[in-house]
Design a protein around this motif. Structure first.
Motif, PDB file in Angstrom:
ATOM      1  N   LYS A  78       0.951  -0.928  -0.047  1.00 34.38           N
ATOM      2  CA  LYS A  78      -0.098  -0.084  -0.381  1.00 34.38           C
ATOM      3  C   LYS A  78       0.876   1.392  -0.177  1.00 34.38           C
ATOM      4  N   ASP A  79       0.279   2.286  -1.362  1.00 37.81           N
ATOM      5  CA  ASP A  79       1.245   3.384  -1.257  1.00 37.81           C
ATOM      6  C   ASP A  79       2.780   3.554  -1.325  1.00 37.81           C
ATOM      7  N   ALA A  80       2.986   2.010  -1.928  1.00 37.39           N
ATOM      8  CA  ALA A  80       4.769   1.583  -2.435  1.00 37.39           C
ATOM      9  C   ALA A  80       5.101   2.446  -3.057  1.00 37.39           C
ATOM     10  N   ASP A  81       6.733   3.127  -3.078  1.00 38.25           N
ATOM     11  CA  ASP A  81       7.187   3.825  -3.185  1.00 38.25           C
ATOM     12  C   ASP A  81       7.291   2.294  -5.254  1.00 38.25           C
ATOM     13  N   SER A  82       6.922   2.636  -6.256  1.00 39.20           N
ATOM     14  CA  SER A  82       7.135   1.613  -7.103  1.00 39.20           C
ATOM     15  C   SER A  82       8.262   2.035  -7.507  1.00 39.20           C
ATOM     16  N   ALA A  83      10.013   2.849  -7.182  1.00 36.28           N
ATOM     17  CA  ALA A  83      11.189   2.574  -7.492  1.00 36.28           C
ATOM     18  C   ALA A  83      11.585   1.339  -6.866  1.00 36.28           C
ATOM     19  N   THR A  84      11.268   1.179  -5.218  1.00 35.52           N
ATOM     20  CA  THR A  84      11.993   0.757  -4.660  1.00 35.52           C
ATOM     21  C   THR A  84      10.810  -1.100  -4.710  1.00 35.52           C
ATOM     22  N   LEU A  85       9.426  -1.571  -5.227  1.00 36.98           N
ATOM     23  CA  LEU A  85      10.044  -2.267  -6.086  1.00 36.98           C
ATOM     24  C   LEU A  85      10.392  -2.786  -7.104  1.00 36.98           C
ATOM     25  N   LEU A  86      11.121  -2.214  -7.693  1.00 36.27           N
ATOM     26  CA  LEU A  86      11.499  -2.012  -8.920  1.00 36.27           C
ATOM     27  C   LEU A  86      13.011  -2.812  -8.523  1.00 36.27           C
ATOM     28  N   GLN A  87      13.500  -2.175  -7.841  1.00 38.71           N
ATOM     29  CA  GLN A  87      14.378  -2.559  -7.489  1.00 38.71           C
ATOM     30  C   GLN A  87      14.692  -4.276  -6.893  1.00 38.71           C
ATOM     31  N   THR A  88      13.403  -3.745  -5.388  1.00 36.90           N
ATOM     32  CA  THR A  88      13.114  -5.876  -4.835  1.00 36.90           C
ATOM     33  C   THR A  88      12.735  -6.595  -6.512  1.00 36.90           C
ATOM     34  N   LEU A  89      12.079  -6.115  -6.944  1.00 39.97           N
ATOM     35  CA  LEU A  89      11.881  -6.947  -8.777  1.00 39.97           C
ATOM     36  C   LEU A  89      13.783  -7.658  -9.100  1.00 39.97           C
ATOM     37  N   LEU A  90      14.857  -6.251  -9.097  1.00 41.53           N
ATOM     38  CA  LEU A  90      16.173  -6.416  -9.826  1.00 41.53           C
ATOM     39  C   LEU A  90      16.656  -7.461  -8.638  1.00 41.53           C
ATOM     40  N   GLN A  91      16.313  -7.114  -7.482  1.00 30.06           N
ATOM     41  CA  GLN A  91      16.454  -8.495  -6.552  1.00 30.06           C
ATOM     42  C   GLN A  91      17.228  -9.810  -7.247  1.00 30.06           C
ATOM     43  N   ASP A  92      15.625 -10.323  -7.654  1.00 31.40           N
ATOM     44  CA  ASP A  92      15.421 -12.005  -7.289  1.00 31.40           C
ATOM     45  C   ASP A  92      16.800 -12.458  -8.263  1.00 31.40           C
ATOM     46  N   PRO A  93      17.490 -13.678  -8.261  1.00 32.64           N
ATOM     47  CA  PRO A  93      18.338 -14.363  -7.909  1.00 32.64           C
ATOM     48  C   PRO A  93      17.774 -15.040  -9.743  1.00 32.64           C
ATOM     49  N   ARG A  94      16.752 -14.898 -10.400  1.00 34.22           N
ATOM     50  CA  ARG A  94      16.020 -15.450 -11.221  1.00 34.22           C
ATOM     51  C   ARG A  94      16.439 -14.097 -12.130  1.00 34.22           C
ATOM     52  N   LEU A  95      16.256 -12.961 -11.804  1.00 34.61           N
ATOM     53  CA  LEU A  95      17.598 -12.535 -13.330  1.00 34.61           C
ATOM     54  C   LEU A  95      18.569 -12.473 -12.851  1.00 34.61           C
ATOM     55  N   LYS A  96      19.256 -12.749 -11.979  1.00 34.36           N
ATOM     56  CA  LYS A  96      20.786 -12.566 -12.514  1.00 34.36           C
ATOM     57  C   LYS A  96      21.542 -12.801 -13.600  1.00 34.36           C
ATOM     58  N   GLY A  97      22.376 -11.691 -13.875  1.00 34.27           N
ATOM     59  CA  GLY A  97      22.944 -11.722 -15.085  1.00 34.27           C
ATOM     60  C   GLY A  97      21.515 -11.114 -15.841  1.00 34.27           C
ATOM     61  N   TRP A  98      20.677 -10.726 -15.554  1.00 34.52           N
ATOM     62  CA  TRP A  98      19.931  -9.646 -16.329  1.00 34.52           C
ATOM     63  C   TRP A  98      20.102  -8.418 -16.694  1.00 34.52           C
ATOM     64  N   ARG A  99      20.588  -8.117 -18.498  1.00 40.85           N
ATOM     65  CA  ARG A  99      21.135  -6.455 -18.546  1.00 40.85           C
ATOM     66  C   ARG A  99      19.786  -6.207 -19.534  1.00 40.85           C
ATOM     67  N   LEU A 100      19.914  -4.847 -19.298  1.00 39.82           N
ATOM     68  CA  LEU A 100      19.342  -4.174 -20.398  1.00 39.82           C
ATOM     69  C   LEU A 100      20.009  -3.279 -21.889  1.00 39.82           C
ATOM     70  N   ALA A 101      18.823  -3.674 -22.745  1.00 44.60           N
ATOM     71  CA  ALA A 101      20.390  -3.424 -23.889  1.00 44.60           C
ATOM     72  C   ALA A 101      19.480  -2.574 -24.610  1.00 44.60           C
ATOM     73  N   ASN A 102      18.146  -2.220 -24.588  1.00 48.74           N
ATOM     74  CA  ASN A 102      17.287  -1.037 -24.812  1.00 48.74           C
ATOM     75  C   ASN A 102      16.391  -0.936 -24.143  1.00 48.74           C
ATOM     76  N   LEU A 103      15.491   0.419 -24.253  1.00 46.99           N
ATOM     77  CA  LEU A 103      13.972  -0.377 -24.057  1.00 46.99           C
ATOM     78  C   LEU A 103      13.807   1.179 -24.588  1.00 46.99           C
TER      79      LEU A 103
END
Length: 179
Positions: A78-103
């Motif tokens: 509730k009322d969470a900062d979406s930037a914090t949610l994004l950082q939580t997501l990116l720390q998931d071990p299943r995204l290890k090595g994930w890198r942005l090429a382009n957006l």
């Protein structure tokens, strides 16, 4: 992923939130001024650009969608900062090595006019993704008075991205299935 294919993955996301008086106008991890003091209404801070980005990341890794990771019935978001949610997501071990090429992203809003904010938003997205602003394209559309966005009643965003994902994602849809 087949060994003869490059480790490239495409993701896309879309999100829309109604605008409400008295809410901060959160977009791309920034708080922007709105001429009518409106902001996106959602269970978290309602930032549709970061929500669409997270859905695109999850799609690129075949890991479900934002609602499976951060359910709107869960009071901790509730009322969470979406930037914090994004950082939580990116720390998931299943995204290890994930890198942005382009957006490539598009924001849909009647107000405020987005031109002065596009570069700061690109820089903020680059910071959040540990990327360079040159990897991020951001556009804005007013929808010329059509639909709830065009009437100034809602804020929406669409994101498409190309990611480098050197290891295939493990199965499991959602945060609860993290190893």
């Amino acid at each position: 992923m087949a060994p003869d294919l490059p480790p490239l993955r495409i993701g896309q996301g879309f999100d829309i939130h109604p605008l409400q008086k008295g809410r901060p106008f959160r977009l791309g991890g920034l708080t922007l001024p709105h001429p009518l003091a409106l902001g996106p209404c959602g269970h978290s801070d309602g930032d549709p650009l970061l929500h669409a980005l997270m859905d695109a990341i999850l799609g690129s890794a075949a890991l479900g969608d934002l609602g499976a990771w951060f359910p709107d019935q869960d009071p901790q978001w509730k009322d969470a900062d979406s930037a914090t949610l994004l950082q939580t997501l990116l720390q998931d071990p299943r995204l290890k090595g994930w890198r942005l090429a382009n957006l490539d992203a598009t924001v849909f809003t009647r107000q405020p006019k987005m031109a002065p904010f596009l570069l700061p938003l690109r820089r903020r997205l680059a910071e959040l993704l540990q990327a360079e602003p040159a990897q991020i394209s951001l556009k804005a559309k007013s929808l010329n008075g059509m639909g709830e966005v065009g009437r100034g009643e809602a804020l929406a965003a669409q994101v498409t991205l190309l990611a480098l994902c050197p290891t295939p994602p493990e199965t499991g849809q959602g945060r609860a299935n993290a190893p």
